[in-house]
Scaffold this motif. Structure first.
Motif, PDB file in Angstrom:
ATOM      1  N   HIS A 159      -5.536   6.105  -3.211  1.00 15.73           N
ATOM      2  CA  HIS A 159      -6.264   6.258  -4.548  1.00 15.73           C
ATOM      3  C   HIS A 159      -7.457   7.035  -4.304  1.00 15.73           C
ATOM      4  N   GLN A 160      -7.714   7.654  -3.328  1.00 11.52           N
ATOM      5  CA  GLN A 160      -8.813   8.776  -3.095  1.00 11.52           C
ATOM      6  C   GLN A 160      -8.654   9.696  -3.568  1.00 11.52           C
ATOM      7  N   LEU A 163      -7.867  -2.530  12.344  1.00 15.16           N
ATOM      8  CA  LEU A 163      -8.841  -2.718  11.148  1.00 15.16           C
ATOM      9  C   LEU A 163      -7.811  -2.420   9.952  1.00 15.16           C
ATOM     10  N   PRO A 189       1.032  -1.180   0.103  1.00 13.05           N
ATOM     11  CA  PRO A 189      -0.135   0.009  -0.114  1.00 13.05           C
ATOM     12  C   PRO A 189       0.965   1.309   0.049  1.00 13.05           C
ATOM     13  N   TRP A 249     -12.992   9.842   6.166  1.00 17.15           N
ATOM     14  CA  TRP A 249     -13.512  11.046   5.248  1.00 17.15           C
ATOM     15  C   TRP A 249     -14.740  11.520   5.386  1.00 17.15           C
ATOM     16  N   ASP A 305      -5.491   5.273   2.195  1.00 13.77           N
ATOM     17  CA  ASP A 305      -6.063   4.686   0.812  1.00 13.77           C
ATOM     18  C   ASP A 305      -5.571   5.891  -0.280  1.00 13.77           C
ATOM     19  N   GLY A 341     -12.777   5.745   4.162  1.00 14.21           N
ATOM     20  CA  GLY A 341     -13.851   6.233   3.706  1.00 14.21           C
ATOM     21  C   GLY A 341     -14.599   6.912   5.186  1.00 14.21           C
ATOM     22  N   ILE A 342     -14.680   5.906   6.210  1.00 12.39           N
ATOM     23  CA  ILE A 342     -15.224   6.636   7.491  1.00 12.39           C
ATOM     24  C   ILE A 342     -14.542   7.688   8.002  1.00 12.39           C
ATOM     25  N   LEU A 383      -4.839  -2.229   9.164  1.00 13.13           N
ATOM     26  CA  LEU A 383      -3.774  -3.449   9.016  1.00 13.13           C
ATOM     27  C   LEU A 383      -4.442  -4.662   8.831  1.00 13.13           C
ATOM     28  N   ALA A 384      -5.491  -4.996   9.194  1.00 13.44           N
ATOM     29  CA  ALA A 384      -6.219  -6.089   9.013  1.00 13.44           C
ATOM     30  C   ALA A 384      -6.899  -6.169   7.558  1.00 13.44           C
ATOM     31  N   GLY A 385      -6.739  -5.098   6.801  1.00 15.32           N
ATOM     32  CA  GLY A 385      -7.084  -5.308   5.147  1.00 15.32           C
ATOM     33  C   GLY A 385      -8.586  -4.210   5.070  1.00 15.32           C
ATOM     34  N   PHE A 386      -8.687  -3.634   6.205  1.00 12.12           N
ATOM     35  CA  PHE A 386      -9.901  -2.911   5.804  1.00 12.12           C
ATOM     36  C   PHE A 386      -9.514  -1.116   5.621  1.00 12.12           C
ATOM     37  N   ARG A 387      -8.572  -1.075   5.009  1.00  6.65           N
ATOM     38  CA  ARG A 387      -7.760   0.323   4.828  1.00  6.65           C
ATOM     39  C   ARG A 387      -8.992   1.200   4.397  1.00  6.65           C
ATOM     40  N   GLU A 388      -9.721   0.748   3.035  1.00  9.10           N
ATOM     41  CA  GLU A 388     -10.378   1.573   2.391  1.00  9.10           C
ATOM     42  C   GLU A 388     -11.580   1.906   2.889  1.00  9.10           C
ATOM     43  N   LEU A 389     -12.107   0.950   3.893  1.00 14.96           N
ATOM     44  CA  LEU A 389     -13.378   1.210   4.685  1.00 14.96           C
ATOM     45  C   LEU A 389     -13.087   2.448   5.827  1.00 14.96           C
TER      46      LEU A 389
END
Lengths: 461, 262
Positions: A96-97, A54, A37, A68, A94, A65-66, A56-62
């Motif tokens: 790519h935002q 979270l 990443p 933001w 993220d 988003g929260i 680090l566990a793969g929920f980076r985009e989520l």
């Protein structure tokens, strides 16, 4: 397999060595290049432990988003200081935002202001660094290249070669939208690359005609063609009337038709700059002076900064001095930049910096007050006299060809001390006054009408 | 080989009957099923968030299953004394350990396949039928499976000599470390101000600690505009790394288990 067998140990050594070699030499470079990443993870320290876990566990985009959405609510309530770290976190989590990069850049560059809505210019390098980072992380789309170019074009409004570079990068991306394309030609004109500007408008016009003649053309295609046609027409007329066409021909043919012609930019107009700065109260200055130009669109840049401000250039700084996004610029340096507006060929402005001590700390001993005008930034009706690059512009006292590498600009500098600005020591009960040698206090009295005989578009060239 | 297969099949049967694993699996499946409804949490494209969430849930649930599945493997056999019955038959200890490991891998395969199936349905409902999108999405669970095989090997290795509780934290901690260390390590390498000694120590740690992050290939899947060259080759390299590391862990586990009094 017996306990005395050496096979397991050999196997263990082979496997351990193999994983080490494959992992470090073969996989790691691939992973860094393609899968890691983007962003510096060490900077994600602003996340709460659960968010960090979270993400680090793969929920980076989520999580991004929260965050933001939360930043948006801070925007709504005007809590701008809280928005900045969130923007940084979102771009780290993220990268790519694009919206966050673009909004963050605008926010950093424009929204940190003093009580009089003057931007804190100390943030501009960070805003540009964020734009650069966003562009690097999203090379497949034009957006961050365009946004970064726009900041150079509109906010920095001085180094147009940079705007050209970023807009050209944006043009290389296939997803650039039509409405964004025209701006590159404007940047070319301001950067002094006139032929390129006209050439691009021609090219865009041809493309617009083709698009308009397609079977599925819409009304929008006609609007685009008309806009470009209008731009092209106007610039071609101006190109001729300002004598730029003649100058180009002279350069190619070794002739001297420009000097002998009847062009709007001849003879160069003397803007007659003079200025006086009075310290009226601690951190409050009054700036008066003369400027022999139309009021509408005439803005002279004034900068008050530390004499040894890092990476300073005349009336500015090296805006792209860093690649690091610093949300907290040094609080011990001062850089105030504002505009002086003209009325009746004079300017008279009171600049109060006393309400924003963190923005104007005045911790250094010596300061310079700089006045700067670049005709390349002038609106078209003034450029009709000054020319695209200032060939019709001069100042008998302050024309400067060094401040911007040969560009024709007005530049003047005055000096003040900390004691004078803060009215301390021997200046405790006195108002310090510094002025240019040509400043004539008598000219302040009485009224002189605005000069309005600046040329305009006309039929003959 | 027959012995190993028999033990693996028995282990798979046991895993499927274990309620705790089924509960974890159920939680994962439920989360995957409701994930499409949570896309509104983000200001960004719902597809991006949906992919991120679906893959994140599969990965997290699988990791918990892998750890819980393996930490009890050897201690339970010893505690219930079933190991004596097995080892009294013509079964070597290394065969027993390998059988247990392959049983764990099979269990993980079944459970992850189930979650991936639900993922496909959830994705299909939310996004409509998109064969290419689905195909791209499925690359991640495949690599997660290799990642979980590595995690299971770690859990099994520790279970040969530590108690389940300690093993749970050891394996879980190592998974977290292995998932994050590469990120920090790379940032450290890229930082010119980082001390040379620290970089050297970090390099050693990077070589020793299992790099679970290598299997987190979801970034280009979530953000499809990122173009990867030689993708298949990359996957082969990453899998080879996992196989070598798993081999080392199993051999080390066999060596320890072989010397252990049971």
């Amino acid at each position: 397999m017996t306990r005395k067998s050496k096979l397991p140990l050999i196997l263990l050594a082979v496997f351990a060595l193999t994983q080490a070699v494959i992992g470090r030499v073969v996989v790691f470079p691939v992973w860094v290049k393609d899968y890691k990443p983007k962003g510096n993870q060490a900077n994600a320290g602003g996340l709460s432990p659960d968010q960090l876990l979270l993400s680090l566990a793969g929920f980076r985009e989520l999580i991004a988003g929260i965050l933001w959405v939360r930043a948006d609510s801070f925007f709504d309530t005007g809590n701008y200081d809280a928005v900045l770290p969130l923007i940084r976190l979102v771009t780290i989590l993220d990268p790519h935002q694009i919206d966050v990069y673009a909004t963050g850049m605008w926010h950093i560059g424009y929204n940190f202001t003093d009580e009089d809505q003057r931007s804190d210019r100390r943030y501009i390098p960070s805003a540009l660094a964020l734009g650069k980072e966003g562009a690097n992380n999203n090379k497949e789309t034009y957006e961050m290249f365009f946004e970064t170019g726009w900041m150079w074009y509109h906010k920095v409004d001085d180094d147009y070669a940079q705007a050209v570079k970023w807009f050209e990068d944006a043009h290389e991306r296939p997803d650039i939208i039509q409405a964004r394309k025209n701006l590159l030609s404007m940047a070319y004109f301001r950067a002094g690359e006139l032929e390129k500007g006209i050439g691009l408008l021609n090219k865009l016009y041809e493309e617009a005609v083709v698009a308009e003649n397609k079977a599925d053309a819409t009304y929008g295609n006609t609007q685009v063609r008309e806009t470009i046609e209008n731009n092209l027409d106007t610039h071609l007329v101006r190109f001729v009337q300002r004598g730029e066409w003649a100058r180009l021909q002279d350069a190619k043919n070794g002739t001297n038709t420009f000097e002998q012609g009847d062009y709007d930019t001849l003879p160069p107009h003397d803007v007659g700059f003079s200025a006086r700065v009075t310290v009226e109260a601690p951190r409050v200055i009054r700036v008066e002076g003369t400027w022999n130009v139309l009021p509408i669109g005439s803005r002279i840049r004034i900068v008050l900064r530390d004499e040894d401000y890092p990476n300073a250039v005349p009336a500015g700084m090296q805006w792209d001095m860093t690649d690091e996004v610093t949300l907290d610029p040094p609080k011990d340096i001062t850089f105030m930049q504002d505009q002086l507006f003209i009325r009746n060929r004079r300017f008279d402005r009171r600049i109060d910096m006393s309400k924003d001590v963190t923005m104007y700390p005045f911790t250094k001993d010596k300061y310079v007050v700089e006045f700067y005008y670049n005709p390349r930034s002038a609106p078209p009706h003034l450029q009709d006299k000054f020319g695209y690059t200032g060939i019709g512009f001069t100042d008998s006292n302050f024309l400067d060809l060094q401040a911007r590498n040969g560009e024709r600009v007005m530049y003047a500098k005055l000096e003040l001390t900390r004691d004078q600005l803060l009215q301390r020591g021997e200046w405790a009960d006195r108002n310090a006054v510094v002025q240019t040698k040509n400043f004539d206090p008598g000219k302040r009295v009485g009224s002189q009408k605005d000069i309005i005989n600046i040329p305009n578009l006309r039929a003959k060239g | 080989m027959k012995q190993i297969w028999s033990i693996a099949a028995t282990t798979l049967g046991e895993a499927i009957r274990r309620r705790v694993l089924l509960v974890i699996l159920l939680v994962g499946v439920v989360f995957i099923a409701i994930a499409p409804g949570l896309g509104v949490l983000s200001a960004r494209s719902e597809t991006t968030v949906l992919r991120s969430m679906l893959l994140g849930i599969i990965q997290m649930t699988s990791a918990v299953i892998a750890v819980v599945l393996t930490v009890y493997m050897i201690p339970n056999e010893i505690e219930r004394r079933t190991i004596y019955t097995i080892l009294s038959k013509p079964v070597q200890r290394w065969q027993f350990l390998l059988g247990k490991y392959f049983g764990a891998v099979l269990s993980l395969a079944v459970m992850m396949a189930l979650m991936t199936g639900v993922l496909c349905i959830a994705y299909w409902i939310q996004q409509g039928y998109n064969a290419q999108g689905l195909q791209d999405l499925l690359k991640a669970p495949v690599m997660f499976f290799v990642q979980m095989c590595l995690l299971a090997a770690i859990g099994l290795f520790f279970s040969t000599f530590v108690s389940p509780l300690v093993n749970f934290f050891l394996s879980g901690g190592l998974y977290l470390l292995g998932s994050t260390f590469s990120l920090l390590f790379q940032d450290m390498l890229a930082n010119p101000n980082a001390p040379g000694v620290a970089k050297m120590i970090a390099t050693v740690v990077n070589v020793i600690v299992p790099n679970f992050a290598y299997y987190n290939i979801q970034n280009p899947i979530i953000n499809p505009q990122v173009v990867i060259q030689d993708e298949f080759q990359n996957y082969v390299k990453i899998m080879a790394y996992g196989v070598a590391y798993i081999g080392a862990l199993l051999v080390a586990g066999i060596l320890i288990f072989d010397r252990r009094e049971v």
